[in-house]
Write a protein that holds these residues in place. Structure first.
Motif, PDB file in Angstrom:
ATOM      1  N   ARG A 103      -3.133  -6.175   5.270  1.00  0.00           N
ATOM      2  CA  ARG A 103      -2.858  -5.102   4.316  1.00  0.00           C
ATOM      3  C   ARG A 103      -1.436  -4.592   4.537  1.00  0.00           C
ATOM      4  O   ARG A 103      -0.908  -4.603   5.648  1.00  0.00           O
ATOM      5  CB  ARG A 103      -3.889  -3.987   4.426  1.00  0.00           C
ATOM      6  CG  ARG A 103      -3.903  -3.184   5.727  1.00  0.00           C
ATOM      7  CD  ARG A 103      -5.042  -2.159   5.630  1.00  0.00           C
ATOM      8  NE  ARG A 103      -5.195  -1.410   6.874  1.00  0.00           N
ATOM      9  CZ  ARG A 103      -4.621  -0.235   7.123  1.00  0.00           C
ATOM     10  NH1 ARG A 103      -3.820   0.305   6.217  1.00  0.00           N
ATOM     11  NH2 ARG A 103      -4.831   0.387   8.260  1.00  0.00           N
ATOM     12  N   ASP A 158      -0.005  -1.756   4.660  1.00  0.00           N
ATOM     13  CA  ASP A 158       0.252  -0.652   5.603  1.00  0.00           C
ATOM     14  C   ASP A 158      -0.500  -0.846   6.921  1.00  0.00           C
ATOM     15  O   ASP A 158      -0.965   0.104   7.535  1.00  0.00           O
ATOM     16  CB  ASP A 158      -0.095   0.688   4.968  1.00  0.00           C
ATOM     17  CG  ASP A 158      -1.545   0.741   4.466  1.00  0.00           C
ATOM     18  OD1 ASP A 158      -2.211  -0.321   4.455  1.00  0.00           O
ATOM     19  OD2 ASP A 158      -2.011   1.832   4.090  1.00  0.00           O
ATOM     20  N   HIS A 159      -0.610  -2.097   7.341  1.00  0.00           N
ATOM     21  CA  HIS A 159      -1.262  -2.417   8.614  1.00  0.00           C
ATOM     22  C   HIS A 159      -0.537  -1.694   9.748  1.00  0.00           C
ATOM     23  O   HIS A 159       0.691  -1.596   9.746  1.00  0.00           O
ATOM     24  CB  HIS A 159      -1.239  -3.935   8.843  1.00  0.00           C
ATOM     25  CG  HIS A 159      -2.132  -4.393   9.945  1.00  0.00           C
ATOM     26  ND1 HIS A 159      -1.790  -4.281  11.279  1.00  0.00           N
ATOM     27  CD2 HIS A 159      -3.377  -4.970   9.922  1.00  0.00           C
ATOM     28  CE1 HIS A 159      -2.753  -4.778  12.016  1.00  0.00           C
ATOM     29  NE2 HIS A 159      -3.730  -5.200  11.233  1.00  0.00           N
ATOM     30  N   ASP A 205      -9.835 -10.764   0.573  1.00  0.00           N
ATOM     31  CA  ASP A 205     -10.510  -9.513   0.226  1.00  0.00           C
ATOM     32  C   ASP A 205     -10.869  -8.705   1.466  1.00  0.00           C
ATOM     33  O   ASP A 205     -10.805  -7.467   1.458  1.00  0.00           O
ATOM     34  CB  ASP A 205     -11.780  -9.804  -0.580  1.00  0.00           C
ATOM     35  CG  ASP A 205     -11.474 -10.237  -2.008  1.00  0.00           C
ATOM     36  OD1 ASP A 205     -10.355  -9.950  -2.488  1.00  0.00           O
ATOM     37  OD2 ASP A 205     -12.346 -10.873  -2.633  1.00  0.00           O
ATOM     38  N   ARG A 231      -7.411  -7.152   3.146  1.00  0.00           N
ATOM     39  CA  ARG A 231      -6.587  -6.204   2.381  1.00  0.00           C
ATOM     40  C   ARG A 231      -7.133  -4.779   2.425  1.00  0.00           C
ATOM     41  O   ARG A 231      -6.442  -3.828   2.057  1.00  0.00           O
ATOM     42  CB  ARG A 231      -6.451  -6.662   0.928  1.00  0.00           C
ATOM     43  CG  ARG A 231      -7.728  -6.794   0.168  1.00  0.00           C
ATOM     44  CD  ARG A 231      -7.493  -7.465  -1.177  1.00  0.00           C
ATOM     45  NE  ARG A 231      -6.846  -6.579  -2.115  1.00  0.00           N
ATOM     46  CZ  ARG A 231      -7.387  -6.218  -3.291  1.00  0.00           C
ATOM     47  NH1 ARG A 231      -8.559  -6.707  -3.660  1.00  0.00           N
ATOM     48  NH2 ARG A 231      -6.761  -5.409  -4.098  1.00  0.00           N
ATOM     49  N   SER A 232      -8.373  -4.632   2.879  1.00  0.00           N
ATOM     50  CA  SER A 232      -8.949  -3.289   2.970  1.00  0.00           C
ATOM     51  C   SER A 232      -9.399  -2.971   4.394  1.00  0.00           C
ATOM     52  O   SER A 232     -10.324  -2.194   4.611  1.00  0.00           O
ATOM     53  CB  SER A 232     -10.131  -3.169   2.003  1.00  0.00           C
ATOM     54  OG  SER A 232     -11.101  -4.164   2.270  1.00  0.00           O
ATOM     55  N   SER A 233      -8.751  -3.596   5.383  1.00  0.00           N
ATOM     56  CA  SER A 233      -9.121  -3.375   6.784  1.00  0.00           C
ATOM     57  C   SER A 233      -7.887  -3.592   7.656  1.00  0.00           C
ATOM     58  O   SER A 233      -6.787  -3.836   7.152  1.00  0.00           O
ATOM     59  CB  SER A 233     -10.228  -4.358   7.197  1.00  0.00           C
ATOM     60  OG  SER A 233      -9.721  -5.686   7.255  1.00  0.00           O
ATOM     61  N   ASP A 234      -8.077  -3.514   8.960  1.00  0.00           N
ATOM     62  CA  ASP A 234      -6.986  -3.814   9.895  1.00  0.00           C
ATOM     63  C   ASP A 234      -7.077  -5.238  10.429  1.00  0.00           C
ATOM     64  O   ASP A 234      -6.410  -5.592  11.394  1.00  0.00           O
ATOM     65  CB  ASP A 234      -7.010  -2.820  11.072  1.00  0.00           C
ATOM     66  CG  ASP A 234      -6.533  -1.440  10.667  1.00  0.00           C
ATOM     67  OD1 ASP A 234      -5.876  -1.332   9.620  1.00  0.00           O
ATOM     68  OD2 ASP A 234      -6.833  -0.463  11.387  1.00  0.00           O
ATOM     69  N   LEU A 293      -1.285  -9.145  -5.230  1.00  0.00           N
ATOM     70  CA  LEU A 293      -1.954  -7.913  -4.826  1.00  0.00           C
ATOM     71  C   LEU A 293      -0.942  -6.956  -4.207  1.00  0.00           C
ATOM     72  O   LEU A 293      -0.303  -7.282  -3.201  1.00  0.00           O
ATOM     73  CB  LEU A 293      -3.060  -8.229  -3.818  1.00  0.00           C
ATOM     74  CG  LEU A 293      -4.192  -9.124  -4.353  1.00  0.00           C
ATOM     75  CD1 LEU A 293      -5.106  -9.560  -3.220  1.00  0.00           C
ATOM     76  CD2 LEU A 293      -4.985  -8.381  -5.417  1.00  0.00           C
ATOM     77  N   ASP A 309      -1.353  -4.389  -2.433  1.00  0.00           N
ATOM     78  CA  ASP A 309      -1.720  -3.881  -1.109  1.00  0.00           C
ATOM     79  C   ASP A 309      -1.799  -4.987  -0.065  1.00  0.00           C
ATOM     80  O   ASP A 309      -2.290  -4.770   1.041  1.00  0.00           O
ATOM     81  CB  ASP A 309      -3.053  -3.142  -1.179  1.00  0.00           C
ATOM     82  CG  ASP A 309      -4.174  -3.986  -1.775  1.00  0.00           C
ATOM     83  OD1 ASP A 309      -3.880  -5.084  -2.290  1.00  0.00           O
ATOM     84  OD2 ASP A 309      -5.341  -3.545  -1.724  1.00  0.00           O
ATOM     85  N   LEU A 310      -1.298  -6.196  -0.387  1.00  0.00           N
ATOM     86  CA  LEU A 310      -1.372  -7.325   0.535  1.00  0.00           C
ATOM     87  C   LEU A 310       0.023  -7.734   0.981  1.00  0.00           C
ATOM     88  O   LEU A 310       0.909  -7.962   0.149  1.00  0.00           O
ATOM     89  CB  LEU A 310      -2.060  -8.519  -0.132  1.00  0.00           C
ATOM     90  CG  LEU A 310      -2.317  -9.730   0.763  1.00  0.00           C
ATOM     91  CD1 LEU A 310      -3.444  -9.432   1.748  1.00  0.00           C
ATOM     92  CD2 LEU A 310      -2.663 -10.960  -0.064  1.00  0.00           C
TER      93      LEU A 310
END
Length: 314
Positions: A177, A179-180, A252, A255-258, A273, A275-276
């Motif tokens: 993601r 903002d990792h 998937d 992109r919504s995790s760490d 994407l 956010d990727l």
């Protein structure tokens, strides 16, 4: 067999022989030949009498060919293909063609190879349709038995009865993601060692490929090892949090995790994407060739040659 005996041989019987050698089943061969099983059995009995050999023995699991049947098949197969090619209509008019091509493809091909190809197909051949089947472990059999016209996205093949054409080259990249908390370029081995990974099962199997595996697969495995920078491959990193079979699933999840995942660069970029983040590995290896597997005899088909050219025009 002397000349007189050969002159009386019905060459259609050789087509039955080739179908039986390929399918090892009277029922399956009959389906391929658009005949009834009894017609195939009758043809086999005629061929046994003409060639003075049992040709097949029935055992558990299907028909087992004799050594003589295998030898005849090896010699007769190319001759039959030449005869088929000699009478084939090879011209293909894309603008007026009404035809369906059956393609085996996975998530990668659907995201990277097919979108641009479909636009070109629609513009040049509005009557052509692609039927896309999910590629599976038996794709070589599907190509050999012509259940599909092409299999897309596979590594370069060394299989004797299936040919391969490169369509594009791609490399691996890390996806996380945007903002990792710590994964950012330049990616380091320390970052990878501290991250939890979503791993593609195909990549995992290639990392542990046996030494006698086909050399193109070893080349892919070498690039994966370089991308992991020795961390995951050597077991120094944390164990994977998930092992998935689909590249899209991995994207998937991260992109919504760490979590992070190793993926194909063009596939990740094709997702568009916001956010990727798509990050270069610490050590970039040679690109992996992605291509199409097809039966060599099918190149006599002008339509299939046209389709291969469309797919290669990336």
């Amino acid at each position: 067999m002397n000349n007189a005996q050969f002159s009386g041989l019905d060459l259609n019987l050789l087509k039955v022989l080739m179908a039986l050698l390929a399918r090892r089943s009277v029922t399956a061969a009959a389906s391929d030949l658009a005949l009834s099983p009894s017609a195939v059995s009758h043809a086999l009995n005629r061929l046994r009498a003409a060639l003075d050999d049992p040709l097949f023995e029935r055992r558990a699991g299907g028909l087992v060919p004799t050594a003589y049947a295998i030898d005849v098949g090896k010699r007769a197969g190319p001759a039959l293909e030449q005869m088929r090619a000699a009478v084939a209509k090879t011209a293909f008019d894309a603008s007026s063609a009404e035809r369906e091509f059956v393609i085996a493809a996975g998530t990668y091909a659907a995201s990277v190879l097919l979108p641009h190809a479909l636009a070109r197909i629609h513009a040049a051949a509005p009557g052509v349709t692609l039927r896309v089947k999910r590629i599976d472990a038996h794709y070589v059999d599907d190509v050999e038995q012509r259940r599909v016209d092409l299999a897309l996205g596979v590594p370069k093949l060394t299989h004797r009865s299936v040919q391969w054409r490169p369509l594009l080259a791609d490399g691996v990249a890390w996806a996380a993601r945007r903002d990792h908390p710590f994964m950012r370029e330049p990616v380091t081995a320390q970052m990878l060692a501290g991250a939890r990974h979503v791993v593609l099962d195909r990549f995992q199997s290639l990392l542990s490929a046996e030494s006698d595996a086909p050399s193109p697969l070893l080349d892919v495995g070498a690039q994966l090892s370089a991308a992991y920078s020795g961390v995951i491959a050597s077991g120094r990193g944390l164990p994977p949090v998930a092992i998935v079979s689909d590249m899209g699933q991995a994207i998937d999840l991260v992109r919504s995790s760490d979590f992070v995942t190793l993926t194909m660069r063009k596939f990740a970029l094709a997702q568009r994407l916001p956010d990727l983040a798509v990050l270069e590995p610490p050590h970039r290896g040679a690109d992996i060739e992605i291509g199409a597997a097809y039966h060599p005899a099918r190149l006599h088909d002008g339509g299939l040659s046209w389709l291969l050219d469309i797919l290669a025009a990336q």
